[in-house]
Design a protein around this motif. Structure first.
Motif, PDB file in Angstrom:
ATOM      1  N   TYR A  50      -9.182 -37.638 -22.635  1.00  0.00           N
ATOM      2  CA  TYR A  50      -9.837 -36.442 -22.120  1.00  0.00           C
ATOM      3  C   TYR A  50      -9.936 -35.330 -23.164  1.00  0.00           C
ATOM      4  O   TYR A  50     -10.943 -34.607 -23.204  1.00  0.00           O
ATOM      5  N   ALA A  51      -8.897 -35.167 -23.977  1.00  0.00           N
ATOM      6  CA  ALA A  51      -8.911 -34.076 -24.962  1.00  0.00           C
ATOM      7  C   ALA A  51     -10.097 -34.226 -25.909  1.00  0.00           C
ATOM      8  O   ALA A  51     -10.781 -33.247 -26.238  1.00  0.00           O
ATOM      9  N   GLU A  52     -10.364 -35.472 -26.337  1.00  0.00           N
ATOM     10  CA  GLU A  52     -11.472 -35.694 -27.261  1.00  0.00           C
ATOM     11  C   GLU A  52     -12.817 -35.585 -26.555  1.00  0.00           C
ATOM     12  O   GLU A  52     -13.796 -35.087 -27.124  1.00  0.00           O
ATOM     13  N   ALA A  53     -12.874 -36.009 -25.298  1.00  0.00           N
ATOM     14  CA  ALA A  53     -14.102 -35.837 -24.523  1.00  0.00           C
ATOM     15  C   ALA A  53     -14.428 -34.356 -24.382  1.00  0.00           C
ATOM     16  O   ALA A  53     -15.592 -33.940 -24.513  1.00  0.00           O
ATOM     17  N   LEU A  54     -13.403 -33.549 -24.136  1.00  0.00           N
ATOM     18  CA  LEU A  54     -13.613 -32.113 -24.017  1.00  0.00           C
ATOM     19  C   LEU A  54     -14.113 -31.509 -25.328  1.00  0.00           C
ATOM     20  O   LEU A  54     -14.994 -30.639 -25.322  1.00  0.00           O
ATOM     21  N   ASP A  55     -13.568 -31.970 -26.447  1.00  0.00           N
ATOM     22  CA  ASP A  55     -14.032 -31.473 -27.749  1.00  0.00           C
ATOM     23  C   ASP A  55     -15.512 -31.773 -27.950  1.00  0.00           C
ATOM     24  O   ASP A  55     -16.281 -30.925 -28.413  1.00  0.00           O
ATOM     25  N   LYS A  86     -11.067 -34.078 -14.098  1.00  0.00           N
ATOM     26  CA  LYS A  86     -10.607 -35.464 -14.209  1.00  0.00           C
ATOM     27  C   LYS A  86      -9.307 -35.556 -14.997  1.00  0.00           C
ATOM     28  O   LYS A  86      -8.435 -36.366 -14.678  1.00  0.00           O
ATOM     29  N   GLY A  87      -9.185 -34.726 -16.030  1.00  0.00           N
ATOM     30  CA  GLY A  87      -7.965 -34.730 -16.834  1.00  0.00           C
ATOM     31  C   GLY A  87      -6.860 -33.883 -16.247  1.00  0.00           C
ATOM     32  O   GLY A  87      -5.759 -33.815 -16.809  1.00  0.00           O
ATOM     33  N   LYS A  88      -7.156 -33.218 -15.097  1.00  0.00           N
ATOM     34  CA  LYS A  88      -6.175 -32.379 -14.397  1.00  0.00           C
ATOM     35  C   LYS A  88      -5.590 -31.311 -15.315  1.00  0.00           C
ATOM     36  O   LYS A  88      -4.378 -31.089 -15.382  1.00  0.00           O
ATOM     37  N   TYR A  89      -6.490 -30.629 -16.040  1.00  0.00           N
ATOM     38  CA  TYR A  89      -6.067 -29.568 -16.949  1.00  0.00           C
ATOM     39  C   TYR A  89      -5.756 -28.298 -16.170  1.00  0.00           C
ATOM     40  O   TYR A  89      -6.529 -27.880 -15.317  1.00  0.00           O
ATOM     41  N   ALA A  90      -4.632 -27.679 -16.493  1.00  0.00           N
ATOM     42  CA  ALA A  90      -4.243 -26.443 -15.837  1.00  0.00           C
ATOM     43  C   ALA A  90      -5.151 -25.297 -16.275  1.00  0.00           C
ATOM     44  O   ALA A  90      -5.654 -25.288 -17.406  1.00  0.00           O
ATOM     45  N   CYS A  91      -5.349 -24.362 -15.390  1.00  0.00           N
ATOM     46  CA  CYS A  91      -6.130 -23.174 -15.721  1.00  0.00           C
ATOM     47  C   CYS A  91      -5.205 -22.184 -16.423  1.00  0.00           C
ATOM     48  O   CYS A  91      -4.553 -21.352 -15.789  1.00  0.00           O
ATOM     49  N   ASP A  92      -5.141 -22.291 -17.743  1.00  0.00           N
ATOM     50  CA  ASP A  92      -4.304 -21.393 -18.530  1.00  0.00           C
ATOM     51  C   ASP A  92      -5.167 -20.646 -19.540  1.00  0.00           C
ATOM     52  O   ASP A  92      -6.381 -20.842 -19.614  1.00  0.00           O
ATOM     53  N   ASP A  93      -4.552 -19.763 -20.308  1.00  0.00           N
ATOM     54  CA  ASP A  93      -5.303 -18.922 -21.245  1.00  0.00           C
ATOM     55  C   ASP A  93      -6.069 -19.748 -22.270  1.00  0.00           C
ATOM     56  O   ASP A  93      -7.207 -19.416 -22.620  1.00  0.00           O
ATOM     57  N   GLU A  94      -5.449 -20.809 -22.751  1.00  0.00           N
ATOM     58  CA  GLU A  94      -6.089 -21.635 -23.782  1.00  0.00           C
ATOM     59  C   GLU A  94      -7.369 -22.290 -23.252  1.00  0.00           C
ATOM     60  O   GLU A  94      -8.421 -22.273 -23.909  1.00  0.00           O
ATOM     61  N   THR A  95      -7.288 -22.853 -22.055  1.00  0.00           N
ATOM     62  CA  THR A  95      -8.459 -23.535 -21.500  1.00  0.00           C
ATOM     63  C   THR A  95      -9.511 -22.534 -21.064  1.00  0.00           C
ATOM     64  O   THR A  95     -10.719 -22.771 -21.237  1.00  0.00           O
ATOM     65  N   ASP A  97     -10.105 -19.825 -22.517  1.00  0.00           N
ATOM     66  CA  ASP A  97     -10.752 -19.389 -23.755  1.00  0.00           C
ATOM     67  C   ASP A  97     -11.861 -20.362 -24.159  1.00  0.00           C
ATOM     68  O   ASP A  97     -12.907 -19.942 -24.682  1.00  0.00           O
ATOM     69  N   ARG A  98     -11.673 -21.638 -23.887  1.00  0.00           N
ATOM     70  CA  ARG A  98     -12.706 -22.624 -24.190  1.00  0.00           C
ATOM     71  C   ARG A  98     -13.922 -22.424 -23.276  1.00  0.00           C
ATOM     72  O   ARG A  98     -15.069 -22.521 -23.726  1.00  0.00           O
ATOM     73  N   VAL A  99     -13.648 -22.136 -22.013  1.00  0.00           N
ATOM     74  CA  VAL A  99     -14.752 -21.842 -21.083  1.00  0.00           C
ATOM     75  C   VAL A  99     -15.488 -20.591 -21.543  1.00  0.00           C
ATOM     76  O   VAL A  99     -16.728 -20.535 -21.526  1.00  0.00           O
ATOM     77  N   ARG A 100     -14.728 -19.580 -21.975  1.00  0.00           N
ATOM     78  CA  ARG A 100     -15.332 -18.327 -22.432  1.00  0.00           C
ATOM     79  C   ARG A 100     -16.229 -18.560 -23.652  1.00  0.00           C
ATOM     80  O   ARG A 100     -17.316 -17.968 -23.762  1.00  0.00           O
ATOM     81  N   LYS A 101     -15.801 -19.417 -24.551  1.00  0.00           N
ATOM     82  CA  LYS A 101     -16.603 -19.679 -25.756  1.00  0.00           C
ATOM     83  C   LYS A 101     -17.951 -20.314 -25.400  1.00  0.00           C
ATOM     84  O   LYS A 101     -18.975 -20.010 -26.019  1.00  0.00           O
ATOM     85  N   ILE A 102     -17.952 -21.201 -24.413  1.00  0.00           N
ATOM     86  CA  ILE A 102     -19.221 -21.783 -23.956  1.00  0.00           C
ATOM     87  C   ILE A 102     -20.068 -20.700 -23.297  1.00  0.00           C
ATOM     88  O   ILE A 102     -21.271 -20.573 -23.572  1.00  0.00           O
ATOM     89  N   TYR A 103     -19.452 -19.912 -22.440  1.00  0.00           N
ATOM     90  CA  TYR A 103     -20.170 -18.844 -21.732  1.00  0.00           C
ATOM     91  C   TYR A 103     -20.878 -17.907 -22.704  1.00  0.00           C
ATOM     92  O   TYR A 103     -22.036 -17.514 -22.491  1.00  0.00           O
ATOM     93  N   LYS A 104     -20.195 -17.539 -23.788  1.00  0.00           N
ATOM     94  CA  LYS A 104     -20.761 -16.589 -24.739  1.00  0.00           C
ATOM     95  C   LYS A 104     -21.961 -17.154 -25.492  1.00  0.00           C
ATOM     96  O   LYS A 104     -22.712 -16.393 -26.130  1.00  0.00           O
ATOM     97  N   LYS A 105     -22.163 -18.458 -25.426  1.00  0.00           N
ATOM     98  CA  LYS A 105     -23.324 -19.063 -26.087  1.00  0.00           C
ATOM     99  C   LYS A 105     -24.576 -19.009 -25.215  1.00  0.00           C
ATOM    100  O   LYS A 105     -25.686 -19.252 -25.707  1.00  0.00           O
ATOM    101  N   PHE A 106     -24.414 -18.714 -23.916  1.00  0.00           N
ATOM    102  CA  PHE A 106     -25.603 -18.590 -23.070  1.00  0.00           C
ATOM    103  C   PHE A 106     -26.414 -17.391 -23.545  1.00  0.00           C
ATOM    104  O   PHE A 106     -25.867 -16.305 -23.729  1.00  0.00           O
ATOM    105  N   PRO A 107     -27.713 -17.571 -23.744  1.00  0.00           N
ATOM    106  CA  PRO A 107     -28.539 -16.490 -24.303  1.00  0.00           C
ATOM    107  C   PRO A 107     -28.591 -15.279 -23.391  1.00  0.00           C
ATOM    108  O   PRO A 107     -28.558 -15.397 -22.167  1.00  0.00           O
ATOM    109  N   GLN A 108     -28.658 -14.122 -24.008  1.00  0.00           N
ATOM    110  CA  GLN A 108     -28.897 -12.877 -23.285  1.00  0.00           C
ATOM    111  C   GLN A 108     -30.120 -12.225 -23.912  1.00  0.00           C
ATOM    112  O   GLN A 108     -30.095 -11.857 -25.088  1.00  0.00           O
TER     113      GLN A 108
END
Length: 324
Positions: A50-55, A86-95, A97-108
């Protein structure tokens, strides 16, 4: 015949695929790259890597979005969230932050305001359609992330940070802003100051008579969640920001009611609460949702059970406000 799960040893390190796929995108083959991102990441998920799929999916979503491929990027962003589940990743600051990085790529992008000839009208029509697509795609991604954060994090209603992201994007990018929806996510968020600045901005371009409704709605949403602190903070922040801009705070019976209500709720004073509602009934009736918000507020602060809970067109909003 059942499919054999890919062996962990047969898959190369994710970075090899990431570099190959980035090259495909750089060559302009966005559709081909999209299919490869999906198929390659699926193999890693099937192998429970899962970690590599997420990358791979994070890289793909960001690369497609920064190349203006909003629909493709949003699809990979949604698959990224699916992999978190699927990987049952906890909602923590690190994860997050990954969601935030994708979000910031959405055009404005700003929408053209001045119309001239037919070409300008066509340009505006295309810009509005593109904006609608951006909002739908980003909203879909963040709502999926909210569901994941609700399941694997400490907040039943989802991560406050994700709610704030969604509120900001809906407000900044929607061709026609639904302030009730924006306010709902800000109230579930963690940034009353940003909520205040958004309301002040909205007051500068809304129709006459909508400014006090927007302020009251935000405050009543906080109160119906039992959050008196942020209701007061929101009102104070709006007044401060308007004063710094040398703009006037709306003067209306509704704003007078809100001011009195915030004072009453600091006391164990249900009879006074009911008298206040009766005295300002015409102002409350300006928005059909306000009475429901006040019923929820009475339940939160005074233990009063609602007679007709969670009914009508605002049912979904009230259900969310009623959650912990």
């Amino acid at each position: 015949m059942s499919r054999e799960r890919p062996r962990r040893s047969t898959l190369p390190p994710a970075q090899e695929n990431i570099e190959k796929l980035e090259k495909v995108v750089s060559e302009g083959n966005f559709y081909g790259a999209q299919q490869m991102y999906k198929s390659v990441s699926a193999r890693y998920i099937a192998a429970e890597r899962y970690a590599e799929a997420l990358d791979i999916l994070q890289s793909g979503a960001c690369v497609q979005l920064q190349n203006g491929q909003v629909t493709c990027g949003a699809e990979l962003a949604a698959l990224f969230v699916e992999a978190l589940v699927k990987g049952k990743y906890a909602c923590d600051d690190e994860t997050l932050d990954r969601v935030r990085k994708i979000y910031k790529k959405f055009p404005q992008m700003s929408i053209p305001e001045h119309l001239g000839d037919d070409d300008d009208v066509q340009q505006l029509s295309e810009a509005l359609a593109a904006a609608k697509t951006r909002v739908e795609c980003c909203s879909s991604f963040l709502k999926a992330a909210l569901r994941w954060s609700s399941q694997f994090g400490p907040h039943r209603a989802g991560s406050p940070e994700l709610h704030s992201m969604l509120a900001e994007y809906i407000y900044s990018e929607s061709p026609e802003v639904d302030m009730a929806k924006v306010s709902l996510h800000f109230v579930r968020g963690n940034n009353p100051k940003k909520f205040a600045s958004t309301l002040v901005n909205f007051m500068g371009k809304c129709y006459p008579g909508e400014d006090d409704l927007a302020i009251a709605r935000g405050i009543l949403m906080y109160l119906s969640s039992g959050n008196l602190r942020d209701a007061n903070n929101l009102l104070d922040e709006i007044k401060q920001q308007l004063e710094s801009k040398q703009q006037d705070f709306p003067k209306s019976d509704l704003m007078q009611f809100i001011g009195y209500l915030l004072q009453v709720l600091q006391r164990d004073a249900l009879p006074l609460f009911n008298m206040l509602k009766a005295s300002y009934r015409p102002s409350i009736d300006r928005d059909p949702a306000f009475q429901e918000f006040l019923d929820l507020t009475a339940e939160r602060f005074y233990g009063v059970q609602r007679r007709n809970p969670l009914q009508g067109m605002f049912g979904d909003i009230f259900k969310m406000m009623g959650g912990e």
